[in-house]
Design a protein around this motif. Structure first.
Motif, PDB file in Angstrom:
ATOM      1  N   ILE A   1     -12.557  -2.571 -27.426  1.00 40.19           N
ATOM      2  CA  ILE A   1     -12.325  -3.980 -27.963  1.00 40.19           C
ATOM      3  C   ILE A   1     -12.040  -3.508 -29.637  1.00 40.19           C
ATOM      4  O   ILE A   1     -11.164  -4.111 -30.210  1.00 40.19           O
ATOM      5  CB  ILE A   1     -13.522  -4.947 -27.770  1.00 40.19           C
ATOM      6  N   LEU A   2     -12.983  -2.635 -30.142  1.00 38.45           N
ATOM      7  CA  LEU A   2     -12.762  -2.317 -31.499  1.00 38.45           C
ATOM      8  C   LEU A   2     -11.392  -1.566 -31.604  1.00 38.45           C
ATOM      9  O   LEU A   2     -10.912  -1.877 -32.806  1.00 38.45           O
ATOM     10  CB  LEU A   2     -13.867  -1.385 -31.835  1.00 38.45           C
ATOM     11  N   SER A   3     -10.925  -0.812 -30.907  1.00 40.04           N
ATOM     12  CA  SER A   3      -9.681  -0.196 -30.981  1.00 40.04           C
ATOM     13  C   SER A   3      -8.621  -1.396 -31.294  1.00 40.04           C
ATOM     14  O   SER A   3      -7.675  -0.913 -31.827  1.00 40.04           O
ATOM     15  CB  SER A   3      -9.389   0.788 -29.936  1.00 40.04           C
ATOM     16  N   LYS A   4      -8.524  -2.559 -30.829  1.00 41.60           N
ATOM     17  CA  LYS A   4      -7.908  -3.596 -30.772  1.00 41.60           C
ATOM     18  C   LYS A   4      -8.110  -4.555 -32.034  1.00 41.60           C
ATOM     19  O   LYS A   4      -6.995  -4.794 -32.835  1.00 41.60           O
ATOM     20  CB  LYS A   4      -7.665  -4.306 -29.629  1.00 41.60           C
ATOM     21  N   VAL A   5      -9.105  -4.906 -32.223  1.00 42.31           N
ATOM     22  CA  VAL A   5      -9.601  -5.842 -33.425  1.00 42.31           C
ATOM     23  C   VAL A   5      -9.640  -4.971 -34.624  1.00 42.31           C
ATOM     24  O   VAL A   5      -9.622  -6.039 -35.714  1.00 42.31           O
ATOM     25  CB  VAL A   5     -10.582  -6.720 -33.035  1.00 42.31           C
ATOM     26  N   LYS A   6     -10.291  -4.156 -34.763  1.00 41.86           N
ATOM     27  CA  LYS A   6     -10.464  -3.165 -35.964  1.00 41.86           C
ATOM     28  C   LYS A   6     -11.656  -3.917 -36.962  1.00 41.86           C
ATOM     29  O   LYS A   6     -11.471  -3.809 -38.007  1.00 41.86           O
ATOM     30  CB  LYS A   6      -9.290  -2.811 -36.891  1.00 41.86           C
ATOM     31  N   ASN A   7     -12.482  -4.610 -36.344  1.00 44.00           N
ATOM     32  CA  ASN A   7     -13.626  -5.324 -36.952  1.00 44.00           C
ATOM     33  C   ASN A   7     -14.656  -5.359 -36.009  1.00 44.00           C
ATOM     34  O   ASN A   7     -14.577  -5.729 -34.915  1.00 44.00           O
ATOM     35  CB  ASN A   7     -12.945  -6.650 -37.372  1.00 44.00           C
ATOM     36  N   THR A   8     -15.862  -4.733 -36.587  1.00 48.55           N
ATOM     37  CA  THR A   8     -17.117  -4.713 -35.666  1.00 48.55           C
ATOM     38  C   THR A   8     -17.914  -6.000 -35.244  1.00 48.55           C
ATOM     39  O   THR A   8     -18.192  -6.134 -34.407  1.00 48.55           O
ATOM     40  CB  THR A   8     -18.208  -3.757 -36.451  1.00 48.55           C
ATOM     41  N   GLU A   9     -17.606  -7.083 -36.202  1.00 51.35           N
ATOM     42  CA  GLU A   9     -18.394  -8.310 -36.127  1.00 51.35           C
ATOM     43  C   GLU A   9     -17.672  -8.838 -34.997  1.00 51.35           C
ATOM     44  O   GLU A   9     -18.208  -9.537 -33.820  1.00 51.35           O
ATOM     45  CB  GLU A   9     -18.159  -9.150 -37.162  1.00 51.35           C
ATOM     46  N   ILE A  10     -16.422  -8.955 -34.964  1.00 53.06           N
ATOM     47  CA  ILE A  10     -15.231  -9.621 -34.170  1.00 53.06           C
ATOM     48  C   ILE A  10     -15.564  -8.943 -32.680  1.00 53.06           C
ATOM     49  O   ILE A  10     -15.542  -9.557 -31.893  1.00 53.06           O
ATOM     50  CB  ILE A  10     -13.896  -9.701 -34.504  1.00 53.06           C
ATOM     51  N   THR A  11     -15.555  -7.678 -32.926  1.00 49.32           N
ATOM     52  CA  THR A  11     -15.835  -6.871 -31.494  1.00 49.32           C
ATOM     53  C   THR A  11     -16.996  -7.078 -30.692  1.00 49.32           C
ATOM     54  O   THR A  11     -16.940  -7.367 -29.466  1.00 49.32           O
ATOM     55  CB  THR A  11     -15.926  -5.276 -31.905  1.00 49.32           C
ATOM     56  N   GLU A  12     -18.235  -7.467 -31.585  1.00 45.57           N
ATOM     57  CA  GLU A  12     -19.436  -7.848 -30.994  1.00 45.57           C
ATOM     58  C   GLU A  12     -19.378  -9.341 -30.237  1.00 45.57           C
ATOM     59  O   GLU A  12     -19.822  -9.463 -29.340  1.00 45.57           O
ATOM     60  CB  GLU A  12     -20.696  -7.745 -31.815  1.00 45.57           C
ATOM     61  N   ASP A  13     -18.624 -10.277 -31.084  1.00 45.24           N
ATOM     62  CA  ASP A  13     -18.401 -11.602 -30.389  1.00 45.24           C
ATOM     63  C   ASP A  13     -17.495 -11.436 -29.302  1.00 45.24           C
ATOM     64  O   ASP A  13     -17.858 -12.099 -28.107  1.00 45.24           O
ATOM     65  CB  ASP A  13     -17.745 -12.363 -31.505  1.00 45.24           C
ATOM     66  N   ILE A  14     -16.479 -10.545 -29.256  1.00 49.33           N
ATOM     67  CA  ILE A  14     -15.629 -10.599 -27.983  1.00 49.33           C
ATOM     68  C   ILE A  14     -16.482  -9.700 -26.811  1.00 49.33           C
ATOM     69  O   ILE A  14     -16.268 -10.410 -25.685  1.00 49.33           O
ATOM     70  CB  ILE A  14     -14.127  -9.751 -28.340  1.00 49.33           C
ATOM     71  N   LEU A  15     -17.253  -8.942 -27.363  1.00 48.52           N
ATOM     72  CA  LEU A  15     -18.075  -8.175 -26.126  1.00 48.52           C
ATOM     73  C   LEU A  15     -18.982  -9.038 -25.449  1.00 48.52           C
ATOM     74  O   LEU A  15     -18.890  -9.099 -24.341  1.00 48.52           O
ATOM     75  CB  LEU A  15     -18.613  -6.955 -26.847  1.00 48.52           C
ATOM     76  N   GLN A  16     -19.574  -9.943 -26.420  1.00 50.11           N
ATOM     77  CA  GLN A  16     -20.392 -11.035 -25.871  1.00 50.11           C
ATOM     78  C   GLN A  16     -19.865 -12.104 -25.026  1.00 50.11           C
ATOM     79  O   GLN A  16     -20.314 -12.306 -23.942  1.00 50.11           O
ATOM     80  CB  GLN A  16     -21.197 -11.550 -26.927  1.00 50.11           C
ATOM     81  N   ASP A  17     -18.632 -12.322 -25.450  1.00 49.88           N
ATOM     82  CA  ASP A  17     -17.869 -13.420 -24.546  1.00 49.88           C
ATOM     83  C   ASP A  17     -17.485 -12.779 -23.478  1.00 49.88           C
ATOM     84  O   ASP A  17     -17.558 -13.424 -22.005  1.00 49.88           O
ATOM     85  CB  ASP A  17     -16.749 -13.698 -25.275  1.00 49.88           C
ATOM     86  N   THR A  18     -17.139 -11.284 -23.432  1.00 53.65           N
ATOM     87  CA  THR A  18     -16.529 -10.750 -21.919  1.00 53.65           C
ATOM     88  C   THR A  18     -18.021 -10.533 -21.181  1.00 53.65           C
ATOM     89  O   THR A  18     -17.668 -10.764 -19.934  1.00 53.65           O
ATOM     90  CB  THR A  18     -16.283  -9.240 -22.660  1.00 53.65           C
TER      91      THR A  18
END
Length: 179
Positions: A18-35
């Protein structure tokens, strides 16, 4: 396998993906949680545990795309984006569904999308499309039947005694929609 076991085994890989796509750790954590919320609520539906890894990465990819859509950004995943993470060339229900939906006539696809994907009530769909409620209901039902027929034609699914679609996805080479 439990959600906790999936988290322990795959959270790091999913986070990196996810981080490789969004390049933002906070957004990555949000998407990971959603996932993982999606994984937790749907894990019981996974029939073949050997398809767990492709399945969870598919959820992560879709959650990431949803993020970009919600921000009105465009983003394309290429095959090379997922090849690193999905080692085998799997053929999933999502592949078939995507092909089946693309082949649906627009008059069925639009009401189905608004109702079943966007979650609008059928009356709201009818109003939005400027047509009668009976027409909208009929189009949605017809779209659902066409999707079921698509799975039967594509991957050899069948309707069981209760009228539910059952089966296994065929190899991609045998699929008439995705092959």
């Amino acid at each position: 396998m439990t959600t906790k076991q999936v988290w322990t085994k795959y959270a790091g890989d999913l986070r990196n993906f996810i981080l490789s796509k969004v390049k933002n750790t906070e957004i990555t954590e949000d998407i990971l949680q959603d996932t993982f919320i999606k994984i937790h609520t749907k894990l019981h539906t996974l029939k073949d545990i050997t398809k767990l890894k492709p399945w969870i990465f598919s959820i992560a990819r879709n959650s990431t795309m949803d993020h970009f859509k919600s921000d009105n950004q465009s983003f394309e995943f290429t095959n090379s984006d997922t090849e690193t993470y999905i080692e085998e060339n799997t053929h999933t229900e999502e592949d078939c569904l995507r092909g089946i939906l693309q082949n649906l006539p627009k008059k069925y696809r639009d009401p189905l999308f608004l109702s079943d994907i966007k979650g609008l009530k059928q009356q709201e769909v009818a109003t939005y499309l400027n047509q009668s409620l009976p027409t909208t209901k009929s189009q949605i039902q017809r779209a659902r039947k066409l999707i079921a027929q698509g799975f039967m034609d594509c991957c050899g699914y069948v309707l069981n005694e209760e009228g539910k679609l059952v089966g296994e996805v065929q190899d991609k080479d045998d699929c008439k929609v995705c092959g």
